[in-house]
Design a protein around this motif. Structure first.
Motif, mmCIF file in Angstrom:
data_model
loop_
_atom_site.group_PDB
_atom_site.id
_atom_site.type_symbol
_atom_site.label_atom_id
_atom_site.label_comp_id
_atom_site.label_asym_id
_atom_site.label_seq_id
_atom_site.Cartn_x
_atom_site.Cartn_y
_atom_site.Cartn_z
ATOM 1 N N LEU A 10 0.907 -1.142 -0.269
ATOM 2 C CA LEU A 10 0.343 -0.049 0.603
ATOM 3 C C LEU A 10 1.293 1.241 -0.195
ATOM 4 N N ASP A 11 0.958 2.125 -1.028
ATOM 5 C CA ASP A 11 1.003 3.724 -1.488
ATOM 6 C C ASP A 11 0.369 4.037 -0.572
ATOM 7 N N ILE A 12 0.800 5.073 0.369
ATOM 8 C CA ILE A 12 0.044 6.460 1.443
ATOM 9 C C ILE A 12 0.916 7.567 1.586
ATOM 10 N N LEU A 13 -0.807 8.725 1.541
ATOM 11 C CA LEU A 13 0.133 10.097 2.376
ATOM 12 C C LEU A 13 -0.772 10.333 2.897
ATOM 13 N N LEU A 14 0.272 10.946 4.260
ATOM 14 C CA LEU A 14 -0.828 11.573 5.034
ATOM 15 C C LEU A 14 -0.848 12.654 4.982
ATOM 16 N N ALA A 15 -1.633 13.245 6.388
ATOM 17 C CA ALA A 15 -2.073 14.441 5.924
ATOM 18 C C ALA A 15 -1.356 15.484 5.411
ATOM 19 N N ASP A 16 -0.162 16.081 5.792
ATOM 20 C CA ASP A 16 0.823 16.449 5.496
ATOM 21 C C ASP A 16 1.617 16.460 4.656
ATOM 22 N N GLY A 17 1.565 15.153 4.110
ATOM 23 C CA GLY A 17 2.715 14.644 2.583
ATOM 24 C C GLY A 17 3.285 14.012 3.120
ATOM 25 N N ARG A 18 3.448 13.456 3.985
ATOM 26 C CA ARG A 18 4.602 12.468 4.201
ATOM 27 C C ARG A 18 4.023 11.365 3.769
ATOM 28 N N SER A 19 4.995 10.335 3.167
ATOM 29 C CA SER A 19 4.424 8.836 2.596
ATOM 30 C C SER A 19 5.327 7.944 3.424
ATOM 31 N N ALA A 20 4.373 6.668 3.008
ATOM 32 C CA ALA A 20 5.221 5.678 3.432
ATOM 33 C C ALA A 20 4.387 4.836 2.605
#
Length: 472
Positions: A144-154
């Motif tokens: 899974l590729d995700i972005l948090l609300a502040d733009g950081r990703s994992a």
């Protein structure tokens, strides 16, 4: 990146299939790439509602304020690679099924709405009729590729558990706070999934757009079967149908191994008879079964085993239908999918509000649940239709009240919730919680758990920007 600020251009994004009144937003942002979306989120300070295909039934994508981020441009589909496939969130189930046709592989989760986006099905942990054997969306997410609300990703992979911090692309790490809540051991799509030692992926799947934006997913596939053996079995009483489900569970073996068990009550059959005239008049209930078969030899032996088994059951065997090929299988699926379509058309024509349940319990309470439903529905004198995933003890009761019965219908819904929760069940087995079922979700988990889940949410979305109004 496209931006829409004209009210007429924004209007289509303010609603979904829930029939909830349209929401409010100042702008729609449509990123073309992950890089554009990351850059936007790093600068953004407004609440964000993520917009998918709009097929949801709980108003998750209906914004209460702020801006809408539409993922509609994220439509890439990769090639099958060792039984997995990479897709972006705006790919629909129909897109994926067409892409896989002839590949020798298939994607088992099959919600009724094939125009649902993959991102939307991830947000709600959707399932469909084949969940009885094949499980739910969460079971098929490998990466899974995700972005948090502040733009950081994992980038998350199976095996990365919450026992270790979440590694983000800027080198920072996030640890989850302690949570005592445990998700029920049944088919469940109500709120955050949480169990000790689970993978990080499992938390984000089913989080209703409140924890992250999904930009890509690698899905696990299954080998396509040689054929699906299927039939629609009619019975002259509801109880006989419920007992048949119990008998199938006990009989389950290599030759009798259904992937779908779908129920239709008498009010559903009356409506279906308008489109399928050969529904027998004496039928009080019906069961659609489907079984995946790996080869032609197995198909014949399985069909023979089903006939032999059903001869000993209280089934109107001569009036029942058995698929003779792909056209029949498609017709049987149409039979199943027509019920909600007919009800929606009927409600629209009559100006009537539908209240639909999405609850489930464990096997031990199945018959008790069905008898409870029957008593409550018959005593209410409210029009209704009940159908759905009986193999998972997961029925959709559609309450169809006249205007003067609205309060009575709400009270009935509340009584059903109370009883389901007393049995340790869930208020949402496949559609998520969103905004419409939030009060019932709060009742399900309790205040102490809600406080813990808010702490969890704040750890990942410190400014509380994502999915305002959903879940919490």
């Amino acid at each position: 990146m496209r931006r829409k600020t004209n009210p007429e251009a924004i209007a289509p994004y303010l609603k979904d299939a829930s029939n909830c009144p349209p929401g409010a937003a100042s702008e729609v942002v449509i990123p073309e790439t992950v890089e554009e979306l990351k850059a936007f989120l790093k600068e953004n300070t407004q609440p964000v509602t993520v917009s998918g295909a709009g097929t949801g039934l709980t108003a998750s994508r209906v914004p209460v304020e702020g801006i809408i981020v539409s993922m509609e441009r994220f439509k890439k589909i990769g090639d099958v690679d060792e039984g997995t496939i990479f897709v972006e969130p705006a790919v629909t189930l129909e897109d994926l099924n067409v892409h896989l046709k002839g590949s020798g592989w298939f994607y088992p989760p099959n919600p009724t709405e094939t125009l649902a986006s993959i991102g939307g099905t991830l947000a709600t942990n959707a399932s469909g009729s084949r969940s009885y054997k094949f499980g739910v969306t969460r079971d098929y997410v490998q990466e899974l590729d995700i972005l948090l609300a502040d733009g950081r990703s994992a980038h998350l992979r199976r095996g990365q558990t919450i026992d270790r911090p979440l590694e983000l692309d800027d080198g920072t790490q996030l640890e989850l706070p302690a949570v005592e809540y445990r998700s029920p051991q049944i088919k469940n799509a109500a709120g955050y999934f949480y169990r000790p030692g689970m993978d990080w992926i499992d938390l984000f799947v089913g989080s209703d757009g409140t924890l992250c934006l999904i930009t890509g997913v690698r899905l696990k596939l299954r080998k396509a079967p040689f054929e699906f053996l299927s039939g629609i079995l009619f019975m002259d009483s509801e109880e006989k149908c419920w007992n048949l489900v119990e008998a199938i569970r006990k009989e389950s073996s290599e030759v009798i191994d259904p992937c779908s068990l779908e129920y239709f009550d008498r009010p559903s059959l009356i409506r279906l008879k308008k489109k399928f005239q050969n529904v027998p008049d004496k039928a009080e209930a019906a069961l659609f079964f489907e079984q995946d078969v790996t080869n032609e030899e197995e198909f014949e032996s399985s069909l023979e085993a089903w006939y032999e088994f059903l001869e000993s059951q209280d089934v109107l065997l001569e009036d029942s239908w058995f698929a003779q090929g792909p056209k029949d299988i498609a017709r049987f699926h149409d039979f199943r999918h027509q019920v909600p379509l007919i009800l929606n058309e009927e409600n629209s024509r009559m100006g009537r509000v539908k209240m639909g349940t999405d609850m489930a319990v464990d096997d031990d309470h199945f018959l008790e649940m069905m008898r409870f439903y029957r008593v409550e529905l018959e005593e209410s004198e409210i029009d209704y239709a009940m159908f759905g995933h009986i193999g998972d003890n997961h029925l959709h009761i559609n309450l169809l009240p006249d205007k003067y019965q609205i309060d009575q219908a709400r009270a009935l819904y509340g009584r059903i919730v109370d009883q389901i929760l007393e049995w340790g069940g869930t208020v949402s087995a496949e559609h998520g919680v969103g905004k419409l079922k939030k009060a019932y979700y709060h009742q399900m988990v309790g205040k102490e758990t809600l406080d813990q889940l808010r702490t969890l949410k704040n750890r990942l979305d410190i400014r509380n920007l994502l999915g305002r109004g959903n879940l919490l």
